[in-house]
Design an enzyme around this catalytic site. Structure first.
Site, short mmCIF file in Angstrom:
data_model
loop_
_atom_site.label_atom_id
_atom_site.label_comp_id
_atom_site.label_asym_id
_atom_site.label_seq_id
_atom_site.Cartn_x
_atom_site.Cartn_y
_atom_site.Cartn_z
N SER A 1 -7.59 -24.54 32.40
CA SER A 1 -7.27 -24.32 30.97
C SER A 1 -5.80 -24.48 30.58
O SER A 1 -5.49 -24.43 29.40
CB SER A 1 -7.73 -22.93 30.47
OG SER A 1 -9.11 -22.94 30.17
N THR A 2 -4.90 -24.66 31.57
CA THR A 2 -3.47 -24.65 31.19
C THR A 2 -2.90 -26.03 30.88
O THR A 2 -1.69 -26.17 30.64
CB THR A 2 -2.60 -23.99 32.29
OG1 THR A 2 -2.65 -24.80 33.47
CG2 THR A 2 -3.09 -22.59 32.61
N GLY A 3 -3.76 -27.05 30.87
CA GLY A 3 -3.31 -28.39 30.49
C GLY A 3 -3.63 -28.62 29.02
O GLY A 3 -3.10 -27.93 28.13
N VAL B 1 -6.92 -33.28 35.24
CA VAL B 1 -7.48 -33.13 36.58
C VAL B 1 -8.91 -33.69 36.63
O VAL B 1 -9.35 -34.24 37.64
CB VAL B 1 -7.38 -31.66 37.04
CG1 VAL B 1 -8.35 -30.75 36.34
CG2 VAL B 1 -7.51 -31.56 38.54
N ASP B 2 -9.64 -33.58 35.54
CA ASP B 2 -11.01 -34.12 35.45
C ASP B 2 -11.01 -35.63 35.70
O ASP B 2 -11.80 -36.16 36.50
CB ASP B 2 -11.57 -33.80 34.06
CG ASP B 2 -13.06 -34.04 33.93
OD1 ASP B 2 -13.71 -34.32 34.96
OD2 ASP B 2 -13.59 -33.94 32.82
N ASN C 1 -15.23 -30.29 30.84
CA ASN C 1 -15.51 -29.93 29.44
C ASN C 1 -17.01 -29.66 29.31
O ASN C 1 -17.79 -29.98 30.20
CB ASN C 1 -15.04 -31.04 28.49
CG ASN C 1 -15.59 -32.39 28.88
OD1 ASN C 1 -16.81 -32.58 28.96
ND2 ASN C 1 -14.71 -33.34 29.14
N ILE D 1 -5.12 -32.10 43.87
CA ILE D 1 -6.32 -31.43 44.37
C ILE D 1 -7.34 -32.42 44.95
O ILE D 1 -8.14 -32.07 45.81
CB ILE D 1 -6.95 -30.55 43.26
CG1 ILE D 1 -7.88 -29.50 43.87
CG2 ILE D 1 -7.67 -31.39 42.21
CD1 ILE D 1 -8.30 -28.42 42.90
N TYR E 1 -6.11 -27.75 27.35
CA TYR E 1 -6.72 -26.59 26.68
C TYR E 1 -5.71 -25.53 26.26
O TYR E 1 -6.07 -24.57 25.58
CB TYR E 1 -7.84 -26.00 27.55
CG TYR E 1 -9.15 -26.77 27.47
CD1 TYR E 1 -9.25 -27.98 26.80
CD2 TYR E 1 -10.31 -26.28 28.08
CE1 TYR E 1 -10.44 -28.69 26.74
CE2 TYR E 1 -11.51 -26.98 28.01
CZ TYR E 1 -11.57 -28.18 27.34
OH TYR E 1 -12.76 -28.87 27.27
#
Ligand code: ADP
Length: 180
Positions: free
Chosen positions: A127-129, A39-40, A30, A17, A131
């Site tokens: 949220s799918t990593g 990704v953050d 977060n 991305i 989290y």
């Protein structure tokens, strides 16, 4: 793969991305707006110190960003002009309001894009990593939420991309968009 709903094209691509040249990319942040992994970490590394500086200012002003909400910063060194940081829910089994909170991330991010006059936006799979939100479930919510906004909202970006990193995630989103 892409599908159009009223004036908005939803497009799925597999990739990184941070390389997308859109008005805004969305970060799975977060609540403290302190750089994490996933990704953050990638977005902050590519965006540079200006991004971290703006996140620090937002944290000082309002304590961060609650789950389900979103804030906007510069894109720094990214090809994208802005970063919209949204905080997805941590998966706790599904009965702790996770679906509504996840949908809220997409709604609040789109609302910020519209408020800033943006036409194109790229989302990761929020949220799918780390989290832990099951990707199949998250993909349905993500795509249904954007489709519903595209069909009903007064103002809406004309391009909404989902930039999926790995094969499995890309597959889940492809299935979900096919069935939409
Ligand atoms: P969360 O904490 O919301 O679960 P993560 O960053 O752990 O967020 O993961 C969210 C998704 O982002 C995962 O599918 C992960 O594979 C994906 N991801 C990681 N790096 C990138 C990247 N550079 N571009 C797009 N997606 C990415």
């Amino acid at each position: 793969m892409q599908k159009k709903f009223r004036y908005t094209t939803i497009e799925l691509i597999q990739g990184d991305i941070t390389e997308e040249k859109v008005d805004a990319i969305v970060n799975a942040a977060n609540e403290k707006l302190i750089g994490g992994g996933g990704v953050d970490g990638a977005i902050r590394k590519a965006g540079g110190e200006e991004v971290t500086k703006e996140c620090d200012i937002i944290r000082a002003r309002q304590g961060g960003c609650p789950t389900g909400k979103a804030v906007i910063t510069t894109g720094g060194n990214l090809p994208a002009e802005y970063i919209i940081h949204t905080v997805g829910p941590v998966w706790q089994g599904g009965d702790a309001g996770e679906p509504e909170l996840l949908a809220s991330c997409y709604k609040e991010s789109i609302a910020l894009a519209v408020k800033n006059g943006l036409y194109s936006i790229a989302f990761p799979s929020i949220s799918t990593g780390v989290y832990g939100y099951p990707t199949e479930k998250a993909a349905k919510i993500a795509l249904q939420t954007i489709r519903d906004l595209a069909e009903n909202a007064d103002r809406m970006p004309t391009l909404v991309q989902f930039v999926l990193f790995d094969d499995a995630t890309f597959g889940c989103y492809t299935d979900a968009l096919s069935n939409l």
